[in-house]
Enzyme design. Structure first.
Site, PDB file in Angstrom:
ATOM      1  N   HIS A  12       0.806  -1.225   0.000  1.00  0.00           N
ATOM      2  CA  HIS A  12       0.000   0.000   0.000  1.00  0.00           C
ATOM      3  C   HIS A  12       0.839   1.275   0.000  1.00  0.00           C
ATOM      4  CE1 HIS A  12      -0.349  -0.307   4.722  1.00  0.00           C
ATOM      5  NE2 HIS A  12       0.721   0.360   4.379  1.00  0.00           N
ATOM      6  N   HIS A 194      10.489  -3.939   4.031  1.00  0.00           N
ATOM      7  CA  HIS A 194      11.035  -2.603   3.745  1.00  0.00           C
ATOM      8  C   HIS A 194      11.456  -1.907   5.018  1.00  0.00           C
ATOM      9  CE1 HIS A 194       6.757  -1.572   4.393  1.00  0.00           C
ATOM     10  NE2 HIS A 194       7.026  -0.273   4.386  1.00  0.00           N
ATOM     11  N   GLU A 241       4.648  -4.803   8.810  1.00  0.00           N
ATOM     12  CA  GLU A 241       3.267  -4.654   8.318  1.00  0.00           C
ATOM     13  C   GLU A 241       2.696  -5.951   7.772  1.00  0.00           C
ATOM     14  OE1 GLU A 241       3.179   0.059   6.868  1.00  0.00           O
ATOM     15  OE2 GLU A 241       3.300  -1.508   5.384  1.00  0.00           O
TER      16      GLU A 241
HETATM   17 FE   LIG Z   1       2.314   1.143   5.508  1.00  0.00          FE
END
Ligand SMILES: [Fe+3]
Ligand SMILES: [Fe+3]
Lengths: 282, 121, 282, 121
Positions: A12, A194, A241
């Site tokens: 996202h 990430h 996430e």
């Molecule tokens: Fe995010």
């Protein structure tokens, strides 16, 4: 009764929102990423779900550190997007399904999930980017009602991966007990590996992400052996996430097929993934 | 925190937990205000006065002034809130990624592209 | 290690704040109520706890319906009281213990409680009234650090009584694992039976409250057989606040003594109760 | 809501659940604003304009105007927020308790005292 017909895991990152805004889908940088969404677009067009439960995290638009919920669920008839400060153009408002939201909240609180109930909430790129990725066409997007489920992956302690999987299971049960003839999809968003902050900024981890995607259908518990701290080391502090994908996965149960999968590095500073599951039990 | 007690630090990484969240509370609160255009304008018009209004420490003000992301992180800034500050100076996530990694933007991008080409990115 | 030395269940109606402000402790209306607190005052003076975990609910000062957490825990170094709109004079700020708060939050989230973390929060009469009831003397009050735990008993669905008891158990575990030499008390506040709204306003239920108090030490699970809706019928919609006493009770474990108890109708529109437990395991 | 589905209504009692909370959202939001003295003054100075600013329905405005607590409840008001409204008119919890029960304040207080004297109050 409502039917959970499938689920999607998806990145996202805001850069995707920019690319969509500028129509860069065929640009060499973006093509390998967007090509991975074609099966999802076809599936959505074919299935035309009525409601999307969208699992994401807020990145500092709606929630501040004064009041940081572990799990917050929207119960509004409309959700506004807004300026996040660094230039992504706000999208049109999204239509909620408050009756369904309240049913979901009621069922989850009854099942001992300590939900924060939000009758007014701004949704940020964590929500809007998946919406425009799933339904790039505004008209198609407008036909899907949404229930935002916001997860804390900003300030430690985050919910454990185990708790996320369990929340998913409870959502599956809640959907199945909603007395309306509705087709529902659940989207687990964020990740994959990430790292945005620190000297190690730019860190990704293809090997781990690949194993995660590989095991998500048949062995989602595999991720539970890592604490969130260990995950931060392996996939970067923001890569954590990916625990939100477990909420999606948990909701679907075990009678599912994986219809498509894609993985691509880099999108902005991240490794981007997408996976599509269909529920065979329906 | 119990769940972090005795853990080896992760190289090049700060975990944003209670202690950091408290240290950076005012700084992050200021950055949170930059969601609104009028607050961004007020900051741009008088950076010092704006920082003072949020009660930033001297060290935090210096780090704000020099747009030094690593320093801001060590002073309790959270990357999502800080992005709203650096965004005002035209720096996106890749710009500040490069700044933190201590390399040029081109090198930073090349590194990410390279990670996309290896089998163990 | 920190020691949970005892717990108190207590009402928290604003009228008590008024009575304290005006020094009405010996007034005939108030005397039977305040007399019940003498054993608590003596115990507090004797034990001098370092930290109080105060379980209460917000009544519309800090939280609005836009963002309504099921369980919110403060993690601030100071908590301000403020004007609630109808005239109770704000008290001096209360000193927090953020390190302990973060430990508690960390332990609870790890144990799958979905806590909302609050680094800034106003505390209302639900918090301040028990503080001045336990420590009427400002100087004594200032020597106790506080951790506010705010529970949703305003907007349905409320957490179940079972969930409250379990949260208490997890709090007990968290306190015992905090590596500081501290004496801790836990206060469960609100109730007992009362009804503020509707044609039935003024409803109380002595029989049920009495049984609740009677069973709280040895059979706290007794309350779990009632749903929150059933409780609303029996003790009034606001009487359901008594589920917060179960959080206190759950934290203490089973090796406890009941040192005192009092029950009095009416205080304002409510049945008021107070109970003091000491932890023998310490 | 599932947990309330099929339940007998409780006489003289409204449960403040999702449906009521949505119905009364603006009304309660207005009342929540009365925590601040300046908002109470603004309301007192021009009640109609203040209600309009929060988008209250015609029925809600009428109920506000007549300080009719039962009507306000049936229009989605929550008692804790409403108390901030009625407090401005000098009505405390016992005053509005009596109003809702449809008896005088003296009778209401006597009823509570009587509950204190019985064994099954
Ligand atoms: Fe995010
Ligand atoms: Fe209360």
């Amino acid at each position: 009764m409502a039917r959970l017909i499938g689920g999607v895991g998806s990145s996202h990152v805001p850069a995707i929102g920019n690319a969509l805004e500028q129509g860069l889908q065929s640009d060499p940088y973006w093509k390998p990423f967007f090509d991975g969404y074609k099966p999802v677009w076809n599936w959505m067009e074919d299935k035309k779900p009525d409601v999307a439960i969208l699992v994401y995290n807020d990145h500092g638009l709606n929630f501040f550190l004064d009041t940081m919920p572990t799990f917050a669920i929207g119960a509004a008839s409309e959700y506004q997007n807004a300026d996040e400060g660094w230039g992504l153009k706000p999208l049109d408002p999204f239509q909620g399904d408050p009756e369904f939201s309240w049913h979901l909240i009621d069922s989850l609180v009854h099942d001992e999930f300590d939900i924060t109930m939000c009758q007014e909430m701004l949704v940020d790129h964590g929500f809007t980017v998946p919406m425009s990725l799933m339904w790039p066409n505004q008209k198609a997007r407008d036909q899907v009602k949404v229930i935002p489920l916001c997860v804390n992956v900003v300030q430690y302690p985050f919910p454990t991966a185990r708790r996320c999987l369990k929340l998913g299971e409870a959502i599956g049960k809640a959907v199945a007990s909603f007395d309306k003839d509705l087709d529902v999809v659940i989207l687990g968003t964020g990740g994959l590996s990430h790292q945005l902050d620190g000297e190690r900024a730019g860190h990704t981890n293809r090997a781990f992400d690949t194993e995660f995607l590989e095991k998500l259908k048949s062995e989602p518990e595999w991720l539970l052996k890592y604490s969130n701290y260990e995950l931060a080391e392996i996939v970067g502090p923001q890569g954590v996430e990916m625990i939100m994908w477990l909420i999606m996965r948990g909701a679907l149960g075990n009678d599912i097929q994986e219809l498509s999968r894609n993985y691509h590095i880099p999108i902005s500073n991240t490794a981007a993934g997408v996976i599509l599951f269909e529920n065979d039990a329906i | 925190m119990k769940s972090l007690a005795g853990k080896e630090p992760i190289p090049g990484t700060t975990i944003f937990e209670g202690r950091m969240a408290m240290k950076g509370y005012e700084l992050n609160k200021m950055c949170f205000s930059f969601n609104k255009a009028e607050n961004r304008e007020a900051f741009m018009a008088n950076e010092d006065a704006y920082c003072a209004r949020y009660g930033l420490t001297e060290a935090q003000r210096t780090a704000v002034k020099s747009r030094d992301v690593l320093a801001l992180l060590s002073l309790g800034g959270n990357i999502y809130y800080l992005a709203k500050l650096t965004g005002m100076f035209g720096l996106n996530m890749q710009d500040i990624g490069a700044q933190q990694a201590g390399i040029s933007l081109e090198e930073f991008k090349a590194r990410l592209l390279a990670a996309g080409e290896t089998k163990n990115g």
